[in-house]
Write a protein that holds these residues in place. Structure first.
Motif, PDB file in Angstrom:
ATOM      1  N   ARG A   1      12.664  66.709  15.443  1.00  0.00           N
ATOM      2  CA  ARG A   1      11.292  66.782  14.927  1.00  0.00           C
ATOM      3  C   ARG A   1      10.677  65.390  14.793  1.00  0.00           C
ATOM      4  N   ALA A   2      11.520  64.387  14.587  1.00  0.00           N
ATOM      5  CA  ALA A   2      11.034  63.004  14.502  1.00  0.00           C
ATOM      6  C   ALA A   2      10.992  62.333  15.872  1.00  0.00           C
ATOM      7  N   HIS A   3      11.194  63.119  16.940  1.00  0.00           N
ATOM      8  CA  HIS A   3      11.139  62.630  18.325  1.00  0.00           C
ATOM      9  C   HIS A   3      12.240  61.610  18.611  1.00  0.00           C
ATOM     10  N   ARG A   4      13.389  61.793  17.965  1.00  0.00           N
ATOM     11  CA  ARG A   4      14.542  60.931  18.229  1.00  0.00           C
ATOM     12  C   ARG A   4      15.581  61.713  19.020  1.00  0.00           C
ATOM     13  N   LEU A   5      16.216  61.020  19.961  1.00  0.00           N
ATOM     14  CA  LEU A   5      17.285  61.624  20.743  1.00  0.00           C
ATOM     15  C   LEU A   5      18.611  61.503  20.006  1.00  0.00           C
ATOM     16  N   VAL A   6      19.387  62.557  20.030  1.00  0.00           N
ATOM     17  CA  VAL A   6      20.699  62.535  19.383  1.00  0.00           C
ATOM     18  C   VAL A   6      21.717  63.210  20.296  1.00  0.00           C
ATOM     19  N   MET A   7      22.906  62.621  20.371  1.00  0.00           N
ATOM     20  CA  MET A   7      23.975  63.172  21.201  1.00  0.00           C
ATOM     21  C   MET A   7      25.030  63.827  20.313  1.00  0.00           C
ATOM     22  N   ARG A   8      25.421  65.027  20.687  1.00  0.00           N
ATOM     23  CA  ARG A   8      26.509  65.723  20.001  1.00  0.00           C
ATOM     24  C   ARG A   8      27.696  65.802  20.952  1.00  0.00           C
TER      25      ARG A   8
ATOM     26  N   PHE B   1      32.685  67.744  25.811  1.00  0.00           N
ATOM     27  CA  PHE B   1      31.342  67.889  26.370  1.00  0.00           C
ATOM     28  C   PHE B   1      30.328  67.272  25.418  1.00  0.00           C
ATOM     29  N   ARG B   2      29.283  66.741  26.034  1.00  0.00           N
ATOM     30  CA  ARG B   2      28.228  66.065  25.281  1.00  0.00           C
ATOM     31  C   ARG B   2      26.900  66.743  25.592  1.00  0.00           C
ATOM     32  N   SER B   3      26.177  67.028  24.536  1.00  0.00           N
ATOM     33  CA  SER B   3      24.828  67.569  24.665  1.00  0.00           C
ATOM     34  C   SER B   3      23.858  66.587  24.040  1.00  0.00           C
ATOM     35  N   VAL B   4      22.713  66.403  24.675  1.00  0.00           N
ATOM     36  CA  VAL B   4      21.688  65.517  24.141  1.00  0.00           C
ATOM     37  C   VAL B   4      20.504  66.364  23.718  1.00  0.00           C
ATOM     38  N   TYR B   5      20.121  66.231  22.451  1.00  0.00           N
ATOM     39  CA  TYR B   5      19.006  66.981  21.899  1.00  0.00           C
ATOM     40  C   TYR B   5      17.843  66.026  21.640  1.00  0.00           C
ATOM     41  N   GLY B   6      16.658  66.503  21.894  1.00  0.00           N
ATOM     42  CA  GLY B   6      15.471  65.688  21.681  1.00  0.00           C
ATOM     43  C   GLY B   6      14.699  65.522  22.971  1.00  0.00           C
ATOM     44  N   PRO B   7      13.462  65.005  22.899  1.00  0.00           N
ATOM     45  CA  PRO B   7      12.612  64.889  24.094  1.00  0.00           C
ATOM     46  C   PRO B   7      13.025  63.724  24.981  1.00  0.00           C
ATOM     47  N   HIS B   8      13.359  63.991  26.228  1.00  0.00           N
ATOM     48  CA  HIS B   8      13.740  62.945  27.183  1.00  0.00           C
ATOM     49  C   HIS B   8      12.526  62.316  27.852  1.00  0.00           C
TER      50      HIS B   8
ATOM     51  N   VAL C   1      20.410  67.240  13.292  1.00  0.00           N
ATOM     52  CA  VAL C   1      19.937  67.304  14.675  1.00  0.00           C
ATOM     53  C   VAL C   1      18.482  67.772  14.715  1.00  0.00           C
ATOM     54  N   LEU C   2      18.169  68.826  13.973  1.00  0.00           N
ATOM     55  CA  LEU C   2      16.800  69.329  13.951  1.00  0.00           C
ATOM     56  C   LEU C   2      15.845  68.296  13.357  1.00  0.00           C
ATOM     57  N   ALA C   3      16.293  67.557  12.358  1.00  0.00           N
ATOM     58  CA  ALA C   3      15.450  66.510  11.772  1.00  0.00           C
ATOM     59  C   ALA C   3      15.164  65.408  12.782  1.00  0.00           C
ATOM     60  N   ASP C   4      16.191  65.012  13.545  1.00  0.00           N
ATOM     61  CA  ASP C   4      15.993  63.978  14.567  1.00  0.00           C
ATOM     62  C   ASP C   4      15.028  64.448  15.644  1.00  0.00           C
TER      63      ASP C   4
END
Length: 330
Positions: A120-127, A154-161, A115-118
């Protein structure tokens, strides 16, 4: 996800590695005037140390006390604050607001590194987490995805929207980059002038050295993109604006005094732009806070970005703010 949330996940991972008992707390639903939105994060150590925020301070004291007492859930579960007006008053929730949290004891942190790698690469990831089974999965996400909770999953989205394209690698841009990164923007800076980008070194910002008009089209400008021109060079700024004002960008702004903005609009009328498209320009850019220094101007721009972003869908979401003004001439 902004840089503060990245800090939460990094602390959570490091604390678990150091042998601490750690809970990850996520806001999954809100009602009324809740102080934080769904998706807000905090990591809480067993000794009561906390990073992040889920209520702006209203319920954190109670959560920390429960962590120290060892009474937080031993499996991922829901915790709700502010159901009654008495509880809202007790925990300091404004106007009877209600927060529903998911509190997870962190034992398996293998999902944190990808998740942290995504991010930092400006990719959105859903958990996605199933509260009944404890199962956790990761998948790519899109900007329209957001936090969601159906009572069991529950779903969380990490990364820049959101994205911000700044035209010009100058001092104002540097400060604006730092502020915008903390405001959940993936920040890009475009400047084709080698004398400006040669010493540019901001690791969390994407540097683009193509011509501004090409950049606006090449990045796939969409409804979650803002474009701000700050070069003080009308040739570069206007090149970007010619494409930006025709794009779906939710915000287009340019630095410069009111007289220079009037001249800019006259120049733009010489090209294939409609009056409606020219009317989308925020110029002078930024909220009126009597800003003069590069840092103050960056604050004013960031404030207006937040104002427009938070009023998307409203009647004045795309209209220039009547209170906007940058005091810097160009």
């Amino acid at each position: 996800m902004n840089s503060l949330d990245i800090d939460v996940l990094q602390h959570a991972r490091d604390w678990v590695a150091e042998g601490h008992r750690v809970h990850l707390i996520t806001v999954v639903q809100t009602w009324g005037s809740a102080p934080r939105q769904a998706g807000a994060l905090a990591a809480l150590r067993g000794d009561g140390r906390l990073v992040g925020s889920v209520s702006g301070g209203c319920v954190e004291d109670d959560l920390m006390a429960r962590a120290v007492a060892g009474t937080l859930p031993t499996a991922a579960d829901r915790v709700t604050y502010g159901i009654t007006s008495e509880e809202a008053a007790r925990f300091g929730l404004p106007c009877g607001g209600t927060l529903r949290l998911v509190v997870e004891p962190l034992r398996d942190t293998e999902w944190l590194d990808p998740v942290l790698a995504d991010v930092r690469a400006h990719r959105l990831v859903m958990r996605t987490v199933d509260l009944q089974t404890g199962g956790c999965t990761l998948a790519p996400a899109s900007p329209i995805d957001g936090p969601d909770f159906d009572g069991r999953t529950f779903r969380s989205v990490y990364g820049p929207h959101w994205r911000l394209l700044i035209i010009g690698a100058n001092q104002t841009a540097r400060v604006l980059c730092e502020i915008a990164t903390a405001l959940d923007f993936h920040v890009m800076v475009c400047d084709p002038r080698e004398e400006f980008f040669a010493d540019w070194n901001m690791p969390n910002v994407t540097l683009l050295t193509s011509m501004p008009d090409d950049t606006v089209t090449e990045i796939g400008t969409d409804e979650r993109t803002a474009i701000v021109a700050v070069t003080h060079d009308p040739k570069l700024d206007d090149m970007a604006l010619l494409e930006a004002l025709k794009s779906p960008a939710f915000y287009v702004g340019a630095l410069g005094s009111a007289p220079n903005q009037a001249k800019r609009r006259e120049r733009l009328r010489m090209f294939d732009l409609t009056e409606e498209e020219i009317g989308r320009l925020h110029g002078p850019v930024g909220l009126r806070i009597a800003s003069r220094t590069p840092a103050e101007i960056a604050v004013a721009i960031a404030a207006e970005l937040v104002w427009v972003r938070n009023t998307l869908g409203g009647a004045d979401a795309c209209a220039p703010n009547p209170a906007a003004a940058s005091r810097e001439d160009s």
